[in-house]
Design an enzyme around this catalytic site. Structure first.
Site, PDB file in Angstrom:
ATOM      1  N   LYS A  13       0.827  -1.214   0.000  1.00 26.77           N
ATOM      2  CA  LYS A  13       0.000   0.000   0.000  1.00 26.77           C
ATOM      3  C   LYS A  13       0.861   1.264   0.000  1.00 26.77           C
ATOM      4  CE  LYS A  13      -2.324  -0.943   3.752  1.00 26.77           C
ATOM      5  NZ  LYS A  13      -1.651  -2.214   4.088  1.00 26.77           N
ATOM      6  N   ARG A  88     -10.273   0.427   9.099  1.00 30.56           N
ATOM      7  CA  ARG A  88      -9.963  -0.991   9.252  1.00 30.56           C
ATOM      8  C   ARG A  88     -11.200  -1.808   9.600  1.00 30.56           C
ATOM      9  NH1 ARG A  88      -4.319  -2.121  10.145  1.00 30.56           N
ATOM     10  NH2 ARG A  88      -3.090  -0.219  10.331  1.00 30.56           N
ATOM     11  N   ARG A 127      12.116  -8.574   4.890  1.00 29.93           N
ATOM     12  CA  ARG A 127      12.262  -7.140   5.170  1.00 29.93           C
ATOM     13  C   ARG A 127      12.995  -6.907   6.484  1.00 29.93           C
ATOM     14  NH1 ARG A 127       6.752  -3.955   5.599  1.00 29.93           N
ATOM     15  NH2 ARG A 127       6.729  -4.925   7.643  1.00 29.93           N
ATOM     16  N   ARG A 139      11.127  -2.196  13.308  1.00 24.37           N
ATOM     17  CA  ARG A 139       9.941  -1.772  14.051  1.00 24.37           C
ATOM     18  C   ARG A 139       9.577  -2.831  15.085  1.00 24.37           C
ATOM     19  NH1 ARG A 139       5.549  -0.480   9.529  1.00 24.37           N
ATOM     20  NH2 ARG A 139       4.310  -1.436  11.164  1.00 24.37           N
ATOM     21  N   ARG A 150      -1.461  -9.274  13.232  1.00 19.53           N
ATOM     22  CA  ARG A 150      -1.938  -8.213  12.339  1.00 19.53           C
ATOM     23  C   ARG A 150      -2.624  -8.795  11.108  1.00 19.53           C
ATOM     24  NH1 ARG A 150       3.442  -5.280  11.236  1.00 19.53           N
ATOM     25  NH2 ARG A 150       2.214  -3.973   9.811  1.00 19.53           N
TER      26      ARG A 150
END
Length: 199
Positions: A13, A88, A127, A139, A150
């Site tokens: 996104k 969401r 990543r 993160r 998630r």
């Protein structure tokens, strides 16, 4: 153009939003960035947000809605915006419709990047490894456990959102598993912008 980008974490996104911004000259309003800024500020709200994000959970609607309201009412968003990471839930979508209606506007389109969730877990792991090898900064919610939370949260909530926007004639589906440039061409095509990707 006022639009929403839907898609699971890691579906691309952010990349596609950047290209739409370059093409249309409208701001990307990322709720993830808004929330991370609150955490970085170290405020009382930021500390609450940090605890929720580290568990892979969702920040309360009232806080997110207020942040979104402030951003879409800012002069930079007068001619349109891309919302990334919001709404969401159907409740948030309904609240967004009310908020926009109060401002005398409405969404023009909702793009959903469809993706294979198992592939996204592999992408996330790659990543994280890349970030660690570069500078070690990762993160807190980029770990397999939080990431799966998630993804599962997204899986449970995305079907109702798709139905909500589909029933209103706003939803446009794009295969997010294509090469990045092909995804961009598809996004531009469904928005009526032509098919050339912008880098």
């Amino acid at each position: 153009m006022r639009m929403v980008l839907l898609g699971p974490p890691g579906a691309g996104k952010g990349t596609q939003a950047t290209r739409i911004v370059a093409r249309l000259g409208i701001p990307q309003l990322s709720t993830g960035e808004m929330l991370r800024s609150a955490v970085a500020a170290g405020s009382a709200i930021g500390l609450q947000v940090k605890a929720v994000m580290e568990r892979g959970g969702l920040v309360p609607d009232d806080l997110v809605l207020e942040m979104v309201r402030q951003r879409i009412c800012h002069p930079e968003a007068r001619h349109g915006f891309i919302l990334d990471g919001f709404p969401r839930t159907v409740a948030q979508a309904e609240a967004l419709d009310v908020l926009l209606g109060d401002e005398g506007s409405a969404l023009d389109a909702v793009i959903e990047l469809q993706a294979d969730l198992a592939v996204l877990v592999d992408r996330m792991a790659a990543r994280v490894e890349e970030a660690r090898s570069r500078d070690g900064a990762v993160r807190p919610d980029d770990n397999p456990t939080a990431f799966r939370v998630r993804l599962e949260t997204y899986r449970r909530q995305t079907a109702p959102l798709s139905e909500y926007y589909g029933a209103r004639g706003k939803l446009r589906l794009v295969d997010g598993m294509q090469p990045i440039d092909d995804v961009t061409r598809s996004v531009f095509s469904v928005l009526g912008l032509g098919a050339q990707p912008t880098r």
